[in-house]
Write an enzyme that holds these catalytic residues in place. Structure first.
Site, PDB file in Angstrom:
ATOM      1  N   ASP A 132       0.811  -1.221   0.000  1.00 16.51           N
ATOM      2  CA  ASP A 132       0.000   0.000   0.000  1.00 16.51           C
ATOM      3  C   ASP A 132       0.843   1.269   0.000  1.00 16.51           C
ATOM      4  O   ASP A 132       0.417   2.306   0.485  1.00 16.51           O
ATOM      5  CB  ASP A 132      -0.959   0.035   1.197  1.00 16.51           C
ATOM      6  CG  ASP A 132      -2.034  -1.035   1.114  1.00 16.51           C
ATOM      7  OD1 ASP A 132      -2.254  -1.538  -0.004  1.00 16.51           O
ATOM      8  OD2 ASP A 132      -2.633  -1.364   2.140  1.00 16.51           O
ATOM      9  N   GLY A 134       1.739   2.722  -2.750  1.00 17.66           N
ATOM     10  CA  GLY A 134       1.439   3.456  -3.976  1.00 17.66           C
ATOM     11  C   GLY A 134       2.360   3.089  -5.129  1.00 17.66           C
ATOM     12  O   GLY A 134       2.564   3.888  -6.049  1.00 17.66           O
ATOM     13  N   LYS A 135       2.911   1.865  -5.090  1.00 15.34           N
ATOM     14  CA  LYS A 135       3.835   1.447  -6.154  1.00 15.34           C
ATOM     15  C   LYS A 135       3.163   1.448  -7.526  1.00 15.34           C
ATOM     16  O   LYS A 135       3.739   1.899  -8.509  1.00 15.34           O
ATOM     17  CB  LYS A 135       4.384   0.040  -5.854  1.00 15.34           C
ATOM     18  CG  LYS A 135       5.177  -0.070  -4.574  1.00 15.34           C
ATOM     19  CD  LYS A 135       5.752  -1.463  -4.395  1.00 15.34           C
ATOM     20  CE  LYS A 135       4.694  -2.539  -4.243  1.00 15.34           C
ATOM     21  NZ  LYS A 135       3.878  -2.380  -3.015  1.00 15.34           N
ATOM     22  N   LYS A 137       0.559   3.116  -8.664  1.00 12.51           N
ATOM     23  CA  LYS A 137       0.292   4.462  -9.177  1.00 12.51           C
ATOM     24  C   LYS A 137       1.582   5.148  -9.598  1.00 12.51           C
ATOM     25  O   LYS A 137       1.620   5.919 -10.568  1.00 12.51           O
ATOM     26  CB  LYS A 137      -0.441   5.279  -8.109  1.00 12.51           C
ATOM     27  CG  LYS A 137      -1.840   4.759  -7.800  1.00 12.51           C
ATOM     28  CD  LYS A 137      -2.492   5.559  -6.689  1.00 12.51           C
ATOM     29  CE  LYS A 137      -3.916   5.055  -6.408  1.00 12.51           C
ATOM     30  NZ  LYS A 137      -3.934   3.657  -5.926  1.00 12.51           N
ATOM     31  N   ASN A 159      -0.125 -12.346  -4.856  1.00 15.56           N
ATOM     32  CA  ASN A 159      -0.476 -11.858  -3.524  1.00 15.56           C
ATOM     33  C   ASN A 159      -0.365 -10.338  -3.464  1.00 15.56           C
ATOM     34  O   ASN A 159      -0.973  -9.695  -2.615  1.00 15.56           O
ATOM     35  CB  ASN A 159       0.426 -12.478  -2.462  1.00 15.56           C
ATOM     36  CG  ASN A 159       1.894 -12.159  -2.690  1.00 15.56           C
ATOM     37  OD1 ASN A 159       2.366 -12.181  -3.822  1.00 15.56           O
ATOM     38  ND2 ASN A 159       2.615 -11.868  -1.633  1.00 15.56           N
ATOM     39  N   GLY A 161      -0.913  -6.484  -5.170  1.00 14.12           N
ATOM     40  CA  GLY A 161      -2.042  -5.908  -5.875  1.00 14.12           C
ATOM     41  C   GLY A 161      -1.857  -4.419  -6.044  1.00 14.12           C
ATOM     42  O   GLY A 161      -1.281  -3.754  -5.180  1.00 14.12           O
ATOM     43  N   HIS A 162      -2.294  -3.888  -7.163  1.00 12.91           N
ATOM     44  CA  HIS A 162      -2.226  -2.455  -7.383  1.00 12.91           C
ATOM     45  C   HIS A 162      -3.433  -2.008  -8.202  1.00 12.91           C
ATOM     46  O   HIS A 162      -3.890  -2.714  -9.093  1.00 12.91           O
ATOM     47  CB  HIS A 162      -0.918  -2.027  -8.047  1.00 12.91           C
ATOM     48  CG  HIS A 162      -0.448  -2.936  -9.139  1.00 12.91           C
ATOM     49  ND1 HIS A 162       0.247  -4.101  -8.884  1.00 12.91           N
ATOM     50  CD2 HIS A 162      -0.576  -2.868 -10.478  1.00 12.91           C
ATOM     51  CE1 HIS A 162       0.537  -4.704 -10.029  1.00 12.91           C
ATOM     52  NE2 HIS A 162       0.037  -3.981 -11.005  1.00 12.91           N
ATOM     53  N   THR A 248      -2.601 -15.372   2.911  1.00 10.20           N
ATOM     54  CA  THR A 248      -3.457 -14.958   1.797  1.00 10.20           C
ATOM     55  C   THR A 248      -3.975 -16.154   1.013  1.00 10.20           C
ATOM     56  O   THR A 248      -4.852 -16.015   0.167  1.00 10.20           O
ATOM     57  CB  THR A 248      -2.677 -14.036   0.830  1.00 10.20           C
ATOM     58  OG1 THR A 248      -1.573 -14.753   0.275  1.00 10.20           O
ATOM     59  CG2 THR A 248      -2.171 -12.794   1.553  1.00 10.20           C
TER      60      THR A 248
END
Length: 345
Positions: A132, A134-135, A137, A159, A161-162, A248
């Site tokens: 989280d 922001g990779k 974006k 596992n 997510g973006h 996960t």
């Protein structure tokens, strides 16, 4: 209360830790136990919460997850009220009573990002925290620069997510697909050090592109990735039997173990000798049978456990029920990869 201070008079972390230990040991405050883990991407956190928050005997979904009266939320609120009641009458810490003097400045891409791109041949965007950051974006912003020609995902699997918004305003949830995929004219690569469940990849990611008519076949290329098979995801479940929300359940640990030991399947095995692919797969599945034996459960009990967890996918359930598991997996990959014109090459 005794405050431990350093040589410049600021309260140290040790003071906060000491206070917490004191309150806990003296049972002044108790925190609810939780199987939730910190460190997964936001969509995985949602999945974990949906398993943990209950309302009226059902999984909390949608707006129910936001209610303070729902499941784990209620426990958390009670714990925070208890903590507040303990510390509310303590004198304030002087060092924390200050008026901020610095100003936050939001820099433009032209000021900061573009000069970095102009001075570099290659830019790496890593995650230095638990996700989280922001990779996705950031990569999307970099990919839009005209000097950037190739965008690559270089390791790990689904596992992560973006979330990226396309020019059409549509929200895309990617896991393996590089964020630059939505920018025309860029070469996007999923590298050979990545791991992939082709079923998840096609159903969760490529389906978003086909549904919105994104021309991805001329800009997305997949290397000789190591394949995440159903038994890898089930090994995750077996190893977290008592606390399935501690994983996960995407098979990341087990598949990387297969990869490190040079066992299991890579993408090229699907296009070569089938007998050899079947042999490699069945050898790799020995770990799955051994884990079941070590846990002392059979596949009937495993199936019931898997069905009760909404993170276990349909094709993984099918693997448990299959009599000929090796050919079940290869037939599955034939359908989703070898004989599928929508799978990137």
């Amino acid at each position: 209360m005794v405050c431990i201070r350093d040589h410049v008079g600021k309260i140290t972390v040790a003071a906060a830790v000491a206070l917490g230990v004191y309150l806990y040991r003296n049972r002044r405050i108790r925190f609810p136990k939780s199987n939730l883990i910190f460190g997964d991407e936001d969509e995985q956190q949602e999945e974990q919460l949906s398993n943990s928050l209950h309302s009226g005997g059902h999984f909390a979904t949608g707006a129910q997850k936001l209610l303070i009266s729902s499941g784990y939320n209620a426990e958390l609120v009670r714990a925070r009220h208890a903590a507040h009641n303990i510390v509310k009458d303590l004198p304030p810490i002087p060092e924390l009573s200050y008026t901020p003097s610095a100003k936050y400045h939001e820099a433009t891409k032209e000021e900061v990002l573009n000069p970095l791109i102009d001075d570099s041949d290659c830019i790496l965007v890593p995650g230095a925290y638990f996700g989280d950051e922001g990779k996705g974006k950031t990569v999307d912003a970099i990919a839009r620069h005209p000097a950037v020609k190739v965008v690559a995902r270089v390791n790990s699997g689904e596992n992560a997510g973006h979330t990226v918004f396309g020019d059409n305003g549509h929200k895309y949830d990617f896991h393996l697909c590089p964020s630059g995929l939505l920018t025309p004219g860029k070469v996007n690569v999923i590298g050979p050090e990545c791991v992939m469940d082709p079923v998840s990849f096609m159903e969760r990611e490529i389906s978003q592109l086909t549904a919105t008519s994104v021309a991805y076949l001329d800009r997305l290329f997949v290397g000789n990735v190591h394949l995440v098979c159903p038994h890898h995801k089930l090994l995750d479940l077996i190893k977290s039997w008592e606390s399935p929300n501690s994983s996960t359940l995407q098979g990341m640990g087990p598949v990387h173990a297969s990869k490190a030991s040079r066992s299991g399947l890579r993408l090229d095995h699907l296009f070569n000798d089938r007998a050899e692919a079947l042999k490699r797969l069945e050898q790799d599945m020995r770990v799955y049978y051994g884990a079941l034996k070590d846990l002392g459960v059979g596949e009937e009990e495993l199936l019931a456990k898997a069905k009760a967890n909404n993170k276990i996918q349909k094709h993984v359930l099918g693997f448990i029920e299959a009599k000929d598991k090796g050919n079940y997996v290869l037939s599955l990959f034939d359908r989703y990869v070898v004989n599928n014109d929508e799978f990137p090459r």
